[in-house]
Design a protein around this motif. Structure first.
Motif, PDB file in Angstrom:
ATOM      1  N   ASP A 109       1.056  -1.374   0.380  1.00  0.00           N
ATOM      2  CA  ASP A 109       0.110  -0.128  -0.151  1.00  0.00           C
ATOM      3  C   ASP A 109       1.025   1.336  -0.136  1.00  0.00           C
ATOM      4  OD1 ASP A 109      -1.837   1.588   0.600  1.00  0.00           O
ATOM      5  OD2 ASP A 109      -3.164   0.894   1.925  1.00  0.00           O
ATOM      6  N   LEU A 110       1.063   1.732  -1.114  1.00  0.00           N
ATOM      7  CA  LEU A 110       2.118   2.536  -1.607  1.00  0.00           C
ATOM      8  C   LEU A 110       1.560   4.198  -0.341  1.00  0.00           C
ATOM      9  CD1 LEU A 110       4.717   3.708  -2.400  1.00  0.00           C
ATOM     10  CD2 LEU A 110       3.886   3.549  -4.807  1.00  0.00           C
ATOM     11  N   ALA A 111       0.116   4.534  -1.151  1.00  0.00           N
ATOM     12  CA  ALA A 111      -0.204   6.297  -0.484  1.00  0.00           C
ATOM     13  C   ALA A 111       0.442   5.753   1.161  1.00  0.00           C
ATOM     14  CB  ALA A 111      -0.938   6.443  -0.865  1.00  0.00           C
ATOM     15  N   LYS A 112      -0.263   4.683   1.355  1.00  0.00           N
ATOM     16  CA  LYS A 112      -0.325   4.638   3.118  1.00  0.00           C
ATOM     17  C   LYS A 112       1.064   4.628   3.658  1.00  0.00           C
ATOM     18  CE  LYS A 112      -1.672   1.811   6.937  1.00  0.00           C
ATOM     19  NZ  LYS A 112      -2.542   0.988   7.331  1.00  0.00           N
ATOM     20  N   ARG A 113       1.923   3.595   3.325  1.00  0.00           N
ATOM     21  CA  ARG A 113       2.623   3.418   3.836  1.00  0.00           C
ATOM     22  C   ARG A 113       4.194   5.337   3.682  1.00  0.00           C
ATOM     23  NH1 ARG A 113       6.708  -0.555   4.459  1.00  0.00           N
ATOM     24  NH2 ARG A 113       4.753  -1.297   5.300  1.00  0.00           N
TER      25      ARG A 113
ATOM     26  N   LYS B 269       5.694  10.689   6.339  1.00  0.00           N
ATOM     27  CA  LYS B 269       6.108  11.721   5.623  1.00  0.00           C
ATOM     28  C   LYS B 269       5.680  12.456   7.133  1.00  0.00           C
ATOM     29  CE  LYS B 269       4.948  12.623   1.373  1.00  0.00           C
ATOM     30  NZ  LYS B 269       6.188  14.224   0.866  1.00  0.00           N
ATOM     31  N   GLN B 270       5.215  11.121   8.139  1.00  0.00           N
ATOM     32  CA  GLN B 270       4.665  12.048   9.151  1.00  0.00           C
ATOM     33  C   GLN B 270       5.316  11.017  10.361  1.00  0.00           C
ATOM     34  OE1 GLN B 270       0.477  10.999  10.630  1.00  0.00           O
ATOM     35  NE2 GLN B 270       0.096  10.152   7.853  1.00  0.00           N
ATOM     36  N   LYS B 271       6.784  10.397   9.842  1.00  0.00           N
ATOM     37  CA  LYS B 271       7.700  10.573  10.781  1.00  0.00           C
ATOM     38  C   LYS B 271       7.157   9.059  11.954  1.00  0.00           C
ATOM     39  CE  LYS B 271      10.731  13.881  10.171  1.00  0.00           C
ATOM     40  NZ  LYS B 271      10.984  14.091   8.684  1.00  0.00           N
ATOM     41  N   LEU B 272       6.092   8.435  11.444  1.00  0.00           N
ATOM     42  CA  LEU B 272       5.705   7.019  12.118  1.00  0.00           C
ATOM     43  C   LEU B 272       5.908   5.463  11.944  1.00  0.00           C
ATOM     44  CD1 LEU B 272       1.370   8.165  11.900  1.00  0.00           C
ATOM     45  CD2 LEU B 272       3.250   8.663  13.913  1.00  0.00           C
ATOM     46  N   ILE B 273       7.154   5.787  11.081  1.00  0.00           N
ATOM     47  CA  ILE B 273       7.870   4.736  11.386  1.00  0.00           C
ATOM     48  C   ILE B 273       9.402   5.317  11.426  1.00  0.00           C
ATOM     49  CG2 ILE B 273       9.300   3.096   9.358  1.00  0.00           C
ATOM     50  CD1 ILE B 273       6.394   3.892   7.558  1.00  0.00           C
ATOM     51  N   GLU B 274       9.900   3.753  12.889  1.00  0.00           N
ATOM     52  CA  GLU B 274      10.883   4.670  13.628  1.00  0.00           C
ATOM     53  C   GLU B 274      12.416   4.089  12.422  1.00  0.00           C
ATOM     54  OE1 GLU B 274      10.549   3.845  17.613  1.00  0.00           O
ATOM     55  OE2 GLU B 274       8.629   4.420  17.550  1.00  0.00           O
ATOM     56  N   GLY B 275      13.753   5.191  12.299  1.00  0.00           N
ATOM     57  CA  GLY B 275      14.283   4.401  12.031  1.00  0.00           C
ATOM     58  C   GLY B 275      15.298   5.218  10.668  1.00  0.00           C
ATOM     59  N   PHE B 276      15.678   4.510  10.064  1.00  0.00           N
ATOM     60  CA  PHE B 276      16.515   5.858   8.659  1.00  0.00           C
ATOM     61  C   PHE B 276      15.793   6.539   8.744  1.00  0.00           C
ATOM     62  CE2 PHE B 276      18.258   6.104   4.292  1.00  0.00           C
ATOM     63  CZ  PHE B 276      19.675   6.226   5.516  1.00  0.00           C
ATOM     64  N   THR B 277      14.060   6.535   7.403  1.00  0.00           N
ATOM     65  CA  THR B 277      13.553   7.757   7.434  1.00  0.00           C
ATOM     66  C   THR B 277      13.938   8.916   8.022  1.00  0.00           C
ATOM     67  OG1 THR B 277      11.669   6.271   7.284  1.00  0.00           O
ATOM     68  CG2 THR B 277      12.816   6.213   5.075  1.00  0.00           C
TER      69      THR B 277
ATOM     70  N   ARG C 105      14.848   9.266  11.112  1.00  0.00           N
ATOM     71  CA  ARG C 105      16.327   9.920  11.488  1.00  0.00           C
ATOM     72  C   ARG C 105      16.841  10.916  10.559  1.00  0.00           C
ATOM     73  NH1 ARG C 105      19.527   5.252  11.920  1.00  0.00           N
ATOM     74  NH2 ARG C 105      17.835   4.757  13.643  1.00  0.00           N
ATOM     75  N   TYR C 106      16.429  10.384   9.208  1.00  0.00           N
ATOM     76  CA  TYR C 106      17.537  11.628   8.087  1.00  0.00           C
ATOM     77  C   TYR C 106      16.122  12.205   7.317  1.00  0.00           C
ATOM     78  CZ  TYR C 106      21.473   8.837   9.363  1.00  0.00           C
ATOM     79  OH  TYR C 106      22.353   8.324  10.341  1.00  0.00           O
ATOM     80  N   GLY C 107      15.069  12.874   7.200  1.00  0.00           N
ATOM     81  CA  GLY C 107      14.421  12.901   6.600  1.00  0.00           C
ATOM     82  C   GLY C 107      14.092  12.620   6.033  1.00  0.00           C
ATOM     83  N   VAL C 108      13.587  11.057   5.437  1.00  0.00           N
ATOM     84  CA  VAL C 108      13.791  10.303   3.858  1.00  0.00           C
ATOM     85  C   VAL C 108      11.998  10.504   3.859  1.00  0.00           C
ATOM     86  CG1 VAL C 108      15.168   9.180   2.228  1.00  0.00           C
ATOM     87  CG2 VAL C 108      15.900   9.624   4.090  1.00  0.00           C
ATOM     88  N   SER C 109      11.710  11.706   3.065  1.00  0.00           N
ATOM     89  CA  SER C 109      10.279  11.377   2.643  1.00  0.00           C
ATOM     90  C   SER C 109       9.181  11.873   1.405  1.00  0.00           C
ATOM     91  CB  SER C 109       9.298  12.462   3.575  1.00  0.00           C
ATOM     92  OG  SER C 109       9.480  13.492   3.725  1.00  0.00           O
ATOM     93  N   GLN C 110      10.805  12.081   0.460  1.00  0.00           N
ATOM     94  CA  GLN C 110      10.239  11.988  -0.246  1.00  0.00           C
ATOM     95  C   GLN C 110       9.816  10.871  -1.491  1.00  0.00           C
ATOM     96  OE1 GLN C 110      12.384  15.588  -2.325  1.00  0.00           O
ATOM     97  NE2 GLN C 110      11.547  17.235  -1.084  1.00  0.00           N
ATOM     98  N   LEU C 111       9.079  10.937  -2.368  1.00  0.00           N
ATOM     99  CA  LEU C 111       8.630   9.657  -3.341  1.00  0.00           C
ATOM    100  C   LEU C 111       8.788   9.974  -4.258  1.00  0.00           C
ATOM    101  CD1 LEU C 111       7.779   7.032  -3.752  1.00  0.00           C
ATOM    102  CD2 LEU C 111       5.011   7.957  -4.363  1.00  0.00           C
ATOM    103  N   VAL C 112      10.164   9.399  -4.575  1.00  0.00           N
ATOM    104  CA  VAL C 112      10.963   9.939  -5.589  1.00  0.00           C
ATOM    105  C   VAL C 112      10.880   8.754  -7.378  1.00  0.00           C
ATOM    106  CG1 VAL C 112      12.191  12.195  -5.277  1.00  0.00           C
ATOM    107  CG2 VAL C 112      13.482   9.498  -5.278  1.00  0.00           C
ATOM    108  N   TYR C 113      10.609   7.721  -6.556  1.00  0.00           N
ATOM    109  CA  TYR C 113      10.171   6.681  -7.682  1.00  0.00           C
ATOM    110  C   TYR C 113       9.504   5.089  -7.282  1.00  0.00           C
ATOM    111  CZ  TYR C 113      11.790   2.585 -10.780  1.00  0.00           C
ATOM    112  OH  TYR C 113      11.882   2.320 -12.172  1.00  0.00           O
TER     113      TYR C 113
END
Length: 105
Positions: A19-23, A28-36, A38-46
């Protein structure tokens, strides 16, 4: 299978989901702990759609082993401006490889 970035040419993260939209929304809401988060990785680019989860996981595993330059090339083939392909206002995933393949058919 999807790739997120912190900014154009920034940190790149590869993931897989059914479920890509949900994930992406969770990232984006930083509800998934860890790498993303921590490093502000939230733009879907591909992203890519696959027939089975096994195929998607295999593709993600392979891409994670790629050189960074290969990942950048993959992103820029479909999204040369590194635009965020997730519309936060509507919660929809925007134009991507699945749409490109449909147009070629």
């Amino acid at each position: 299978m999807y790739l997120l970035a912190s900014r154009p040419n920034g940190v790149i993260y590869a993931g897989v989901t059914s479920d890509l939209a949900k994930r992406v929304s969770l990232h984006k809401q930083k509800l998934i702990e860890g790498f993303t988060s921590r490093y502000g990785v939230s733009q879907l680019v591909y992203y890519e759609m696959h027939e089975t989860m096994e195929q998607a996981i295999l593709r993600e595993t392979r891409i994670k082993k790629w050189k960074r330059s290969w990942k950048v090339r993959l992103i820029e083939q479909m999204n040369p401006e590194w635009k965020d392909l997730f519309d936060e206002a509507t919660g929809e995933v925007l134009f991507g490889p699945a749409d490109i393949e449909r147009e070629r058919s």
